[in-house]
Motif scaffolding. Sequence first.
Motif, short mmCIF file in Angstrom:
data_model
loop_
_atom_site.label_atom_id
_atom_site.label_comp_id
_atom_site.label_asym_id
_atom_site.label_seq_id
_atom_site.Cartn_x
_atom_site.Cartn_y
_atom_site.Cartn_z
N PRO A 256 -3.75 37.34 -5.36
CA PRO A 256 -4.72 38.28 -5.90
C PRO A 256 -6.12 37.70 -6.08
CG PRO A 256 -3.41 37.40 -7.67
CD PRO A 256 -2.84 36.81 -6.40
N LEU A 257 -7.11 38.57 -5.93
CA LEU A 257 -8.48 38.29 -6.36
C LEU A 257 -8.70 39.14 -7.60
CD1 LEU A 257 -11.14 36.80 -5.54
CD2 LEU A 257 -11.87 38.98 -4.54
N PHE A 258 -8.79 38.47 -8.77
CA PHE A 258 -8.92 39.16 -10.04
C PHE A 258 -10.38 39.37 -10.41
CE2 PHE A 258 -4.77 36.95 -10.80
CZ PHE A 258 -3.99 38.07 -11.07
N ASP A 259 -10.65 40.45 -11.16
CA ASP A 259 -11.98 40.60 -11.76
C ASP A 259 -11.97 39.99 -13.15
OD1 ASP A 259 -10.69 42.44 -13.44
OD2 ASP A 259 -11.62 44.20 -12.52
N ALA A 260 -13.08 40.11 -13.88
CA ALA A 260 -13.20 39.47 -15.18
C ALA A 260 -12.26 40.06 -16.21
CB ALA A 260 -14.64 39.57 -15.68
N ALA A 261 -11.76 41.29 -15.95
CA ALA A 261 -10.82 41.93 -16.87
C ALA A 261 -9.37 41.58 -16.53
CB ALA A 261 -11.02 43.44 -16.84
N GLY A 262 -9.16 40.74 -15.52
CA GLY A 262 -7.80 40.36 -15.14
C GLY A 262 -7.10 41.37 -14.27
N LYS A 263 -7.85 42.30 -13.67
CA LYS A 263 -7.27 43.29 -12.76
C LYS A 263 -7.51 42.87 -11.32
CE LYS A 263 -7.74 47.27 -15.87
NZ LYS A 263 -8.28 48.66 -16.01
N VAL A 264 -6.57 43.23 -10.43
CA VAL A 264 -6.66 42.84 -9.03
C VAL A 264 -7.64 43.75 -8.30
CG1 VAL A 264 -5.41 42.54 -6.86
CG2 VAL A 264 -4.28 42.02 -9.04
N VAL A 265 -8.64 43.13 -7.66
CA VAL A 265 -9.60 43.89 -6.86
C VAL A 265 -9.42 43.65 -5.37
CG1 VAL A 265 -11.32 43.99 -8.69
CG2 VAL A 265 -11.34 42.06 -7.08
N GLY A 266 -8.61 42.65 -5.00
CA GLY A 266 -8.42 42.38 -3.58
C GLY A 266 -7.26 41.43 -3.32
N ILE A 267 -6.90 41.30 -2.03
CA ILE A 267 -5.89 40.34 -1.59
C ILE A 267 -6.61 39.20 -0.88
CG2 ILE A 267 -3.85 39.94 -0.18
CD1 ILE A 267 -3.23 42.85 -0.25
N GLU A 286 -16.64 29.91 1.39
CA GLU A 286 -16.59 31.29 1.87
C GLU A 286 -15.16 31.80 1.85
OE1 GLU A 286 -18.18 31.10 5.78
OE2 GLU A 286 -19.94 29.95 5.15
N GLY A 287 -14.93 32.90 1.18
CA GLY A 287 -13.62 33.50 1.13
C GLY A 287 -13.71 35.00 1.31
N TYR A 288 -12.60 35.61 1.75
CA TYR A 288 -12.56 37.05 2.01
C TYR A 288 -11.29 37.66 1.47
CZ TYR A 288 -16.57 36.10 4.82
OH TYR A 288 -17.83 35.70 5.20
N ALA A 289 -11.41 38.88 0.99
CA ALA A 289 -10.28 39.60 0.42
C ALA A 289 -10.27 41.04 0.91
CB ALA A 289 -10.33 39.57 -1.10
N ILE A 290 -9.08 41.57 1.14
CA ILE A 290 -8.91 42.99 1.47
C ILE A 290 -9.01 43.78 0.17
CG2 ILE A 290 -7.30 44.73 2.35
CD1 ILE A 290 -5.97 42.44 3.94
N PRO A 291 -9.85 44.81 0.11
CA PRO A 291 -9.94 45.62 -1.12
C PRO A 291 -8.56 46.14 -1.52
CG PRO A 291 -11.69 46.22 0.41
CD PRO A 291 -10.77 45.31 1.16
N ILE A 292 -8.23 46.05 -2.79
CA ILE A 292 -6.89 46.42 -3.24
C ILE A 292 -6.63 47.90 -3.07
CG2 ILE A 292 -7.48 46.83 -5.67
CD1 ILE A 292 -4.32 45.11 -4.19
N THR A 293 -7.67 48.73 -3.14
CA THR A 293 -7.47 50.17 -2.95
C THR A 293 -6.97 50.46 -1.54
OG1 THR A 293 -9.84 50.32 -2.47
CG2 THR A 293 -9.12 50.93 -4.69
N GLN A 294 -7.50 49.74 -0.56
CA GLN A 294 -7.07 49.92 0.83
C GLN A 294 -5.64 49.41 1.00
OE1 GLN A 294 -9.76 48.50 4.00
NE2 GLN A 294 -8.01 47.45 4.91
N ALA A 295 -5.37 48.23 0.48
CA ALA A 295 -4.03 47.64 0.62
C ALA A 295 -2.97 48.48 -0.08
CB ALA A 295 -4.04 46.22 0.08
#
Length: 410
Positions: A256-267, A286-295
């Motif tokens: 997971p890629l977490f936001d400051a609230a501890g929620k997942v925003v991406g893979i 440099e890193g990349y994540a798939i948006p969690i809404t899409q996944a």
Amino acid sequence: MRSPALVALTAACSAAIAAPLAIGVHDGSLSAFDAGSVTRQLRSQLDAASGRSTPDSGSSSTDTDQGGASMPQTAPDGSSTSPSNGGAQASGASSSGTTTRATAAQSKGVVMIDVATPSGEAAGSGMVLTADGTVLTNYHVVSGSTQIRVTVPNGGSYTASVVGHDESHDVAVLKLSGAKNLDTVTLDTDGVRTAEEVLAVGQGGGEGVLYAASGIVTATGRSITASEQGSLSSGENLTNLVQTNAPIVGGYSGGPLFDAAGKVVGIDTAASATNSLTGYQRSNAEGYAIPITQAKSIADDILAGRKTTTNHIGAKAALGVAVVPNSSLRGASDTGVVVQQVLSGSAVASTGMTAGDAITALDGKAVTSTDSLSSLMDTRYPGSTMKVTWTDTSGASHTASVTLQKSTAN
């Protein structure tokens, strides 16, 4: 300046060099793995570990947020290179965040994934969606695997099966056998913004340990081409990605890629091959994540059994051959893929195809590479009939109809 190579974030443990690609391995073949343990190569320097990437930006220092995660607190104050395909981008001094061992709070709902393939072992990460063991990860973490072992930090290990996958979007859904009462992640559905603080968590280097890499979102809407280090594949084109300067490395894929609230925003999906897990952090990570809404949307279709134009639900179909690109043996101008092995009892075993022949078409559609062969096979299911066209070593062309079997390779 040339951008660093973009490579897969799955950490290889003992993959064979230039191993042939198994296309449709049928039951009982090419599988040798002790599901109880995976031998990991411990590394003190992971610059050479698999990763993926593009441009960079952002500067940050670390602190502990309200959820217990180590998060950057300093806003960016410089500039960075432009996104490859539009999308917003943050300005910032060109430096990366930091990496530490993940805390218990940062590890909640995160799992470590170890896989066996015909050519060796590899490791990645995933996140738990349901308490009974539904796990979301990248497809490239489990692609080609014959067995999967998932470890919950301080919670035991489980064998896993692939419920379904979407190769073009690099998403897979796993189911853990016998799992219950697992901690789950919380998903964010509001999207992500540039300059937002993020924390990537994953099995850095495939060491069997979860790490946490802090940073900020440096761009959104990015498009990249990423490939497994040492892979025969020409690479995977991914779009609409979130870019971060968190220094993620091989083994983070699927985490997971977490936001400051501890929620997942991406893979966590891709990063520069030069990112480092060591104490001296590389600038411009440099890193990349798939948006969690899409996944999550892709995962919902898979779990509901809804077939789409890009997903595959359940077991893959088996052609029963191992192949390499034709150009690697016969010259770059040749088409098709060269058969390295025809498996005994496989779908094509009775057709007369032998090692050295070149597969040139499936159902009349040209096979131009191992990628195109895999893509065509991914549209078919066990029990279906397919016409296979190949050229033998004398140059004669052959076509035969075969009934596809169930593959043990994911």
